[in-house]
Write a protein that holds these residues in place. Structure first.
Motif, PDB file in Angstrom:
ATOM      1  N   TRP A  65      37.235  29.944 -59.551  1.00 35.55           N
ATOM      2  CA  TRP A  65      35.922  29.364 -59.285  1.00 35.55           C
ATOM      3  C   TRP A  65      35.678  29.409 -57.793  1.00 35.55           C
ATOM      4  CZ3 TRP A  65      33.022  27.731 -63.418  1.00 35.55           C
ATOM      5  CH2 TRP A  65      33.686  27.547 -64.625  1.00 35.55           C
ATOM      6  N   MET A  82      36.821  14.299 -60.439  1.00 33.80           N
ATOM      7  CA  MET A  82      35.871  14.513 -59.323  1.00 33.80           C
ATOM      8  C   MET A  82      34.575  15.119 -59.854  1.00 33.80           C
ATOM      9  SD  MET A  82      36.514  13.921 -56.102  1.00 33.80           S
ATOM     10  CE  MET A  82      36.194  15.245 -54.943  1.00 33.80           C
ATOM     11  N   HIS A  83      33.501  14.358 -59.880  1.00 31.88           N
ATOM     12  CA  HIS A  83      32.239  14.872 -60.421  1.00 31.88           C
ATOM     13  C   HIS A  83      31.675  16.008 -59.588  1.00 31.88           C
ATOM     14  CE1 HIS A  83      32.484  11.831 -63.273  1.00 31.88           C
ATOM     15  NE2 HIS A  83      32.116  10.836 -62.502  1.00 31.88           N
ATOM     16  N   ARG A  84      31.967  15.990 -58.301  1.00 36.16           N
ATOM     17  CA  ARG A  84      31.422  17.031 -57.427  1.00 36.16           C
ATOM     18  C   ARG A  84      31.856  18.409 -57.921  1.00 36.16           C
ATOM     19  NH1 ARG A  84      33.847  19.431 -52.768  1.00 36.16           N
ATOM     20  NH2 ARG A  84      35.629  18.105 -53.173  1.00 36.16           N
ATOM     21  N   GLU A  85      33.145  18.522 -58.246  1.00 40.95           N
ATOM     22  CA  GLU A  85      33.664  19.824 -58.654  1.00 40.95           C
ATOM     23  C   GLU A  85      33.098  20.261 -59.996  1.00 40.95           C
ATOM     24  OE1 GLU A  85      37.810  21.474 -57.840  1.00 40.95           O
ATOM     25  OE2 GLU A  85      37.932  20.793 -59.910  1.00 40.95           O
ATOM     26  N   GLN A 126      23.425  19.944 -54.602  1.00 35.47           N
ATOM     27  CA  GLN A 126      22.868  19.084 -53.559  1.00 35.47           C
ATOM     28  C   GLN A 126      21.572  18.426 -54.055  1.00 35.47           C
ATOM     29  OE1 GLN A 126      21.105  20.943 -50.175  1.00 35.47           O
ATOM     30  NE2 GLN A 126      21.550  19.203 -48.847  1.00 35.47           N
ATOM     31  N   LEU A 158      26.939  15.938 -47.844  1.00 36.17           N
ATOM     32  CA  LEU A 158      26.452  17.262 -48.248  1.00 36.17           C
ATOM     33  C   LEU A 158      25.556  17.857 -47.178  1.00 36.17           C
ATOM     34  CD1 LEU A 158      25.582  17.068 -52.012  1.00 36.17           C
ATOM     35  CD2 LEU A 158      26.497  19.067 -50.877  1.00 36.17           C
ATOM     36  N   GLU A 177      27.592   6.457 -70.205  1.00 35.87           N
ATOM     37  CA  GLU A 177      28.534   7.338 -69.510  1.00 35.87           C
ATOM     38  C   GLU A 177      27.818   7.977 -68.320  1.00 35.87           C
ATOM     39  OE1 GLU A 177      31.776   8.434 -69.773  1.00 35.87           O
ATOM     40  OE2 GLU A 177      32.091   6.701 -71.067  1.00 35.87           O
ATOM     41  N   PHE A 178      28.429   7.891 -67.165  1.00 40.83           N
ATOM     42  CA  PHE A 178      27.770   8.409 -65.970  1.00 40.83           C
ATOM     43  C   PHE A 178      27.814   9.931 -65.895  1.00 40.83           C
ATOM     44  CE2 PHE A 178      27.792   9.697 -61.479  1.00 40.83           C
ATOM     45  CZ  PHE A 178      26.561   9.182 -61.090  1.00 40.83           C
ATOM     46  N   PHE A 217      22.178  15.946 -56.925  1.00 41.15           N
ATOM     47  CA  PHE A 217      22.735  14.656 -56.507  1.00 41.15           C
ATOM     48  C   PHE A 217      21.672  13.791 -55.831  1.00 41.15           C
ATOM     49  CE2 PHE A 217      27.636  15.192 -56.408  1.00 41.15           C
ATOM     50  CZ  PHE A 217      27.589  15.649 -57.711  1.00 41.15           C
ATOM     51  N   LEU A 270      34.951  24.848 -68.928  1.00 40.16           N
ATOM     52  CA  LEU A 270      34.768  23.617 -68.153  1.00 40.16           C
ATOM     53  C   LEU A 270      35.381  22.413 -68.866  1.00 40.16           C
ATOM     54  CD1 LEU A 270      31.067  24.213 -67.109  1.00 40.16           C
ATOM     55  CD2 LEU A 270      33.016  24.156 -65.572  1.00 40.16           C
ATOM     56  N   PHE A 304      29.483  21.174 -59.670  1.00 40.51           N
ATOM     57  CA  PHE A 304      29.310  22.489 -59.019  1.00 40.51           C
ATOM     58  C   PHE A 304      29.608  23.607 -60.012  1.00 40.51           C
ATOM     59  CE2 PHE A 304      31.213  26.057 -56.654  1.00 40.51           C
ATOM     60  CZ  PHE A 304      30.101  26.423 -55.909  1.00 40.51           C
ATOM     61  N   ARG A 305      30.644  23.428 -60.816  1.00 39.93           N
ATOM     62  CA  ARG A 305      31.010  24.478 -61.769  1.00 39.93           C
ATOM     63  C   ARG A 305      29.952  24.642 -62.867  1.00 39.93           C
ATOM     64  NH1 ARG A 305      37.613  24.179 -62.201  1.00 39.93           N
ATOM     65  NH2 ARG A 305      37.949  24.775 -60.024  1.00 39.93           N
ATOM     66  N   PRO A 310      33.676  24.405 -54.331  1.00 42.69           N
ATOM     67  CA  PRO A 310      32.478  23.574 -54.208  1.00 42.69           C
ATOM     68  C   PRO A 310      32.228  23.271 -52.735  1.00 42.69           C
ATOM     69  CG  PRO A 310      34.305  22.310 -55.123  1.00 42.69           C
ATOM     70  CD  PRO A 310      34.774  23.729 -55.004  1.00 42.69           C
TER      71      PRO A 310
END
Lengths: 154, 224
Positions: free
Chosen positions: B16, A1-4, A25, B47, A43-44, A28, A119, A7-8, B19
């Motif tokens: 953590w 999950m890229h979102r997590e 936010q 979002l 690589e994305f 993205f 990470l 965020f980290r 998110p």
């Protein structure tokens, strides 16, 4: 999950959950707008993390404060009979010692350790996040480990 | 290698902040750009919606970090008891003695001339009367006071003269000081009342007592 992970990364850079949220936010949104520049086949994840990390750095700079290591070891669930705080704190001695030592590192070293070990980013991703070459990631990480060994032992 | 092994082990135990709450989306790994564009577009939309909804914002409050202070929300508070405001901070001293002990001069609200104070290296606690206690952390030796807030406590980010702060009220929370070497000063562990924490120059200040937020902010802004 890229979102997590995004965020980290932002949280490690800014040291603030609210700023990290804003950085993700904004990052993205910028990634979305910059998608035409994304090389097909590349690589994305490193590309996205680089954009988010840049956004996080900008936010931290404009807030004018120095980000420390905001990370903490998890607080063990205490269940129905809470263990004495003293006992649970003692259990955490090594973890706290390590966290304190990482927190005391200069920022470039702290970010390198956080990216590589906390990470679990690859060297390529870490290089993207830090905005440096892979070789710099290697040498920075090695020096940071050396310094940590001096502080907390091998 | 054991340091690297320990760092990896530590990674699994790190806490953590959550998110932003979003609809689950699978980004990347896709080579076809069109679904990716759609996925990101949906994500951005999600979002924006999440940020507009208070519960998403409140999720942040599960873990708040201010310089020198961490506030964590926990299901069950660690065992602690109602103890004197300056518990664990040694005997009462004169303000001058306390400043020497702490290694820095304290800041005070105007018109306040405290007769006693408590100190450890890098920490001064000054009773202001009326069960109010002003604690000042210089961040040199003991920069982290840790609080565990129960679900009943309201934890809100505030600003004091533009500086970041945290307000905790309405439910029990636990205070414990931590030394820079990572060890806790367990004798300072106690249940705390309404508290305002904020950054003041190079210090982190903490005002505790039977105060409302406007009262605490008024007092905080007067401090020079």
């Amino acid at each position: 999950m890229h979102r997590e992970v995004a965020f980290r990364v932002a949280y490690v850079v800014t040291g603030s959950a609210a700023e990290a949220e804003d950085a993700v936010q904004e990052g993205f949104v910028k990634a979305w707008r910059a998608l035409w520049r994304f090389r097909r086949g590349a690589e994305f994840r490193p590309w996205l993390l680089k954009i988010v990390a840049n956004e996080a750095r900008n936010r931290r700079r404009s807030s004018g404060r120095r980000a420390g290591l905001a990370l903490r070891a998890a607080h063990e669930p205490s269940g129905e009979a809470a263990p004495s705080p003293e006992a649970s704190l003692l259990d955490r001695e090594r973890r706290e010692e390590l966290l304190a030592a990482v927190g005391a590192l200069p920022e470039p070293a702290r970010l390198a350790i956080s990216c590589r070990y906390f990470l679990e980013l690859s060297e390529e991703e870490t290089a993207a996040v830090l905005g440096v070459r892979r070789g710099t990631v290697k040498s920075r990480t090695a020096r940071a480990l050396e310094r940590l060994r001096e502080e907390v032992g091998p | 290698m054991s340091l690297e092994r320990d760092l990896r082990a530590l990674a699994a135990e790190l806490e953590w902040p959550e998110p932003p709450e979003l609809a689950p989306l699978e980004l990347g790994r896709r080579r076809n750009l069109r679904p990716l564009v759609l996925a990101v577009a949906v994500l951005v939309l999600a979002l924006a919606v999440a940020l507009a909804v208070p519960p998403a914002r409140s999720a942040i409050l599960r873990f708040l970090h201010l310089r020198g202070v961490t506030v964590e929300r926990v299901e069950t508070l660690p065992r602690a008891q109602q103890r004197p405001l300056a518990a664990g901070l040694g005997p009462a001293r004169s303000l001058d003695d306390a400043a020497r002990m702490a290694g820095f001069p304290p800041v005070l609200p105007p018109g306040v001339a405290p007769t006693r104070a408590y100190a450890r290296w890098s920490v001064i606690a000054i009773p202001l009367g009326g069960d109010r206690l002003l604690t000042e952390l210089s961040g040199i030796g003991m920069d982290v006071s840790k609080k565990f807030a129960s679900g009943a406590a309201r934890v809100a980010p505030v600003t004091v003269d533009g500086a970041p702060g945290i307000w905790i009220e309405g439910g029990p929370h636990v205070l414990v000081f931590r030394r820079r070497d990572g060890t806790y000063v367990t004798e300072t562990l106690r249940l705390a009342g309404n508290t305002l924490l904020w950054e003041h120059g190079t210090l982190t200040l903490r005002l505790e007592g039977p105060l409302t937020l406007p009262e605490a902010l008024r007092l905080a802004r007067s401090i020079r």
